[in-house]
Design a protein around this motif. Structure first.
Motif, PDB file in Angstrom:
ATOM      1  N   ARG A  33     -48.561  22.442  17.073  1.00 12.23           N
ATOM      2  CA  ARG A  33     -49.456  21.679  16.201  1.00 12.23           C
ATOM      3  C   ARG A  33     -50.812  21.452  16.860  1.00 12.23           C
ATOM      4  NH1 ARG A  33     -49.014  19.368  11.721  1.00 12.23           N
ATOM      5  NH2 ARG A  33     -46.742  19.484  11.666  1.00 12.23           N
ATOM      6  N   ASP A  57     -48.421  21.488   5.790  1.00  8.77           N
ATOM      7  CA  ASP A  57     -49.134  22.096   6.917  1.00  8.77           C
ATOM      8  C   ASP A  57     -49.759  23.425   6.525  1.00  8.77           C
ATOM      9  OD1 ASP A  57     -46.851  21.058   9.542  1.00  8.77           O
ATOM     10  OD2 ASP A  57     -48.797  20.236   8.933  1.00  8.77           O
ATOM     11  N   ASP A  70     -52.290  20.083  10.065  1.00 11.97           N
ATOM     12  CA  ASP A  70     -52.142  19.267   8.867  1.00 11.97           C
ATOM     13  C   ASP A  70     -53.451  19.291   8.075  1.00 11.97           C
ATOM     14  OD1 ASP A  70     -52.871  17.028  11.159  1.00 11.97           O
ATOM     15  OD2 ASP A  70     -53.754  16.534   9.222  1.00 11.97           O
TER      16      ASP A  70
END
Lengths: 112, 503
Positions: A33, A57, A70
């Protein structure tokens, strides 16, 4: 939306991510991430960690690894290049932000 | 579906006239109490200046007329009705007045809908909207009306495909019905239908190609399974039989592939705003920054608490170098979320851009303080989550023991096998879960939720073709039973896990 248009991941960075993935073996379904948080000496700060995928996402697949962003972070990260600088003076992962008007010495914090 | 949303929201910056409607006033000492006892939705608990969708039925549960009720004052209300239903509506309302002090009179008010402002607020199209009676620059929008029906089953002509229809077969059963309000005519019939597998027909949205040429009666294998209400471009408003009312499923009809969506497509203001927010982000990424800002402002009008919309709007203003506007938006964000680190961080950056170093430093300090506060909150939240996980684990262990005791007495007990199967699924014991759920289905092949849980166990065990078979069977059985929640969830898994891989 073409997710690769949000962030560009260099081959070197992708290779390093794969190495880390193979050595740390995160849970299945987890990706890498990229996010932006507040703070840091120049204001906004990058965050990079393994974390579970969520429905909303944006996903970039590089060398078989899913890189997750995100929706809100995608606004801050648009145009960023994720690279990896190794060697004696290497900093590790670097975020090169063409929109950043100011970056602190550590390269982790930036303004736009 | 995105196109449908975009077209719909493009109308939301203007005042739109209700279509072919007439407004009555109800008053008198007993006026509102009387009305409350005649209609399907609450009247007495609405506050002044609020409205809701409502309807009156006959004794068979058939719709006489939908209407909008506005609580004008403490003891008066306004009723907006379609002109075509006017006489039946008034006749029906006046029929049961005996000695009550009730007066129903026609007005010459012309109602107007707005998503931005108005004298009366309530839910229309599943999100908060307004009604007023001015007519300054308001528009007749029959296209908007159609879009409203397609997206929500609701429109501004207040027909709702309900004329002479059983209440349960219309969208009114979702949007104009309060189960707790007390007795009204037709109530027994609609309750009975609700309990016994629900409505046989109900409105849905279908999307496909060349839909204008579809027969109005929808037939499959010689059997009538639905009715077309109207078509608009590639979209169809259709009433479908329960066997085919699975959200996000496909229906092959007269050589056309239709995608089926069930109502509500979005539940409330938050969801609707969330949809607009997603579109705004897409616009940002395709460099349509000004339109993205318009959409985000619409988000905030619809859901004023939406922090993400506020933050992103501020960031985009920053990119457009509109720093004054950006700072104001970030100040609003601090009101929505006093703990927001990003609000202060962004304000610091924007002040820097303006050369206001002192203000920038203040906001940077605020951001640092909020960061530390957040660390403290996260640590407390982590402890709370750990405590909750321990409690859930204990509860699960207790339940497993309880089910095992039942199975010692009767190894085929459906409920105990199902309960144990579900508990094992939560604990990650997928082989054991599969065994239990297969036992359930061996003894009761119509247990819809068991198919769903078994499919989850099989997917976890990577037994994909078995999982798919179970899901397909489960969707059909759940739909037939009227168990729409497991049906929709199984269909969603089929779409996510198997449709993508087939594509």
């Amino acid at each position: 939306m073409n997710e690769t248009s949000i962030v560009t991941v260099t081959e070197k960075a992708a290779e390093q991510i794969k190495n880390i993935y193979n050595s740390e073996k995160p849970e299945p379904g987890n990706g890498l991430r990229l996010a932006v948080i507040g703070g840091g000496c120049s204001g906004l700060q990058y965050k990079i960690e393994f974390s579970p995928k969520t429905e909303k996402d944006n996903i970039i697949i590089k060398n078989g690894i899913e890189i997750l962003i995100d929706p809100k972070s995608s606004i801050y990260l648009k145009g960023v290049v994720l690279d990896f600088k190794d060697g004696l003076n290497g900093k590790g992962f670097t975020f090169e932000n063409p929109n950043a008007s100011n970056t602190c010495g550590c390269g982790e914090s930036f303004t736009v | 579906m995105d196109n449908l949303f975009k077209q719909f929201i493009s109308y939301l910056d203007r005042d739109i006239n209700f279509i072919d409607t007439i407004v009555f006033r109800i008053q008198g000492k007993d006026g509102l109490t009387y009305l409350h006892n005649q209609c399907t939705n609450d009247v007495l608990n609405l506050k002044e200046n609020e409205f809701n969708l409502n309807s009156v039925l006959d004794y068979r549960g058939f719709v006489v007329s939908p209407f909008i009720f506005i609580r004008e004052f403490e003891s008066t209300g306004l009723l907006i009705v379609n002109k075509s239903n006017e006489s039946e509506f008034v006749k029906r309302l006046e029929k049961y007045i005996i000695s009550e002090d009730v007066e129903i009179s026609m007005t010459n008010l012309k109602p107007v809908y707005s998503s931005i402002r108005g004298d009366f607020s309530g839910s229309l199209f599943n999100f908060k909207g307004f009604i007023h009676f001015e007519k300054s620059e308001s528009f007749d929008e029959t296209t908007f009306n159609k879009l409203g029906y397609l997206l929500t089953g609701q429109g501004l002509d207040l027909i709702y495909n309900s004329n002479a229809q059983l209440f349960n077969n219309t969208i009114l059963a979702q949007v104009a019905y309060d189960k707790k309000k007390g007795c009204f005519l037709g109530q027994e019939v609609i309750s009975k239908i609700e309990v016994n597998r629900g409505a046989s027909l109900f409105p849905c949205l279908a999307i496909g190609k060349d839909v204008s040429e579809l027969d109005p009666d929808i037939r499959l294998d010689g059997r009538k399974v639905g009715k077309v209400n109207f078509t608009f471009k590639n979209y169809i408003s259709v009433n479908l039989n329960r066997d085919f009312r699975i959200n996000n499923s496909q229906l092959k009809l007269q050589e056309r592939e239709l995608n089926i969506y069930t109502y509500p497509l979005f539940l409330n203001s938050k969801e609707f705003a969330g949809k607009i927010y997603d579109l705004a982000l897409d616009l940002f990424h395709t460099e349509n920054l000004d339109l993205a800002c318009s959409y985000l402002k619409l988000c905030l009008r619809i859901d004023s608490q939406m922090e993400d919309a506020c933050e992103v709007l501020g960031v985009i203003y920053g990119r457009l170098e509109k720093y004054d506007e950006a700072i104001e938006v970030m100040k609003e964000l601090t009101k929505l979320n006093p703990k927001s680190v990003m609000a202060h961080t962004n304000m610091s950056l924007f002040y820097m851009k303006q050369g206001k170093i002192e203000e920038a430093e203040v906001e940077k300090s605020n951001a640092t303080v909020k960061t530390f506060e957040r660390f403290g909150d996260e640590a407390a939240r982590k402890l709370e989550l750990e405590k909750r996980a321990r409690e859930e684990e204990l509860e699960l262990t207790r339940k497993v023991e309880m089910f095992k005791q039942v199975l010692d007495i009767d190894p085929d007990d459906t409920l105990a096998n199902f309960g144990l199967g579900q508990a094992y699924l939560s604990k990650g014991l997928f082989v054991e879960s599969k065994q239990r759920l297969e036992t359930v289905l061996k003894n009761d092949s119509k247990y819809s939720v068991a198919y769903l849980n078994l499919a989850k166990a099989l997917l976890a065990l990577n037994e994909l073709s078995e999982a798919k078979e179970v899901l397909l069977k489960g969707v059909a059985i759940a739909a037939k039973n009227g168990d729409l929640m497991p049906a929709n969830e199984m269909q969603s898994i089929l779409n996510n896990k198997f449709r993508d891989s087939e594509a």
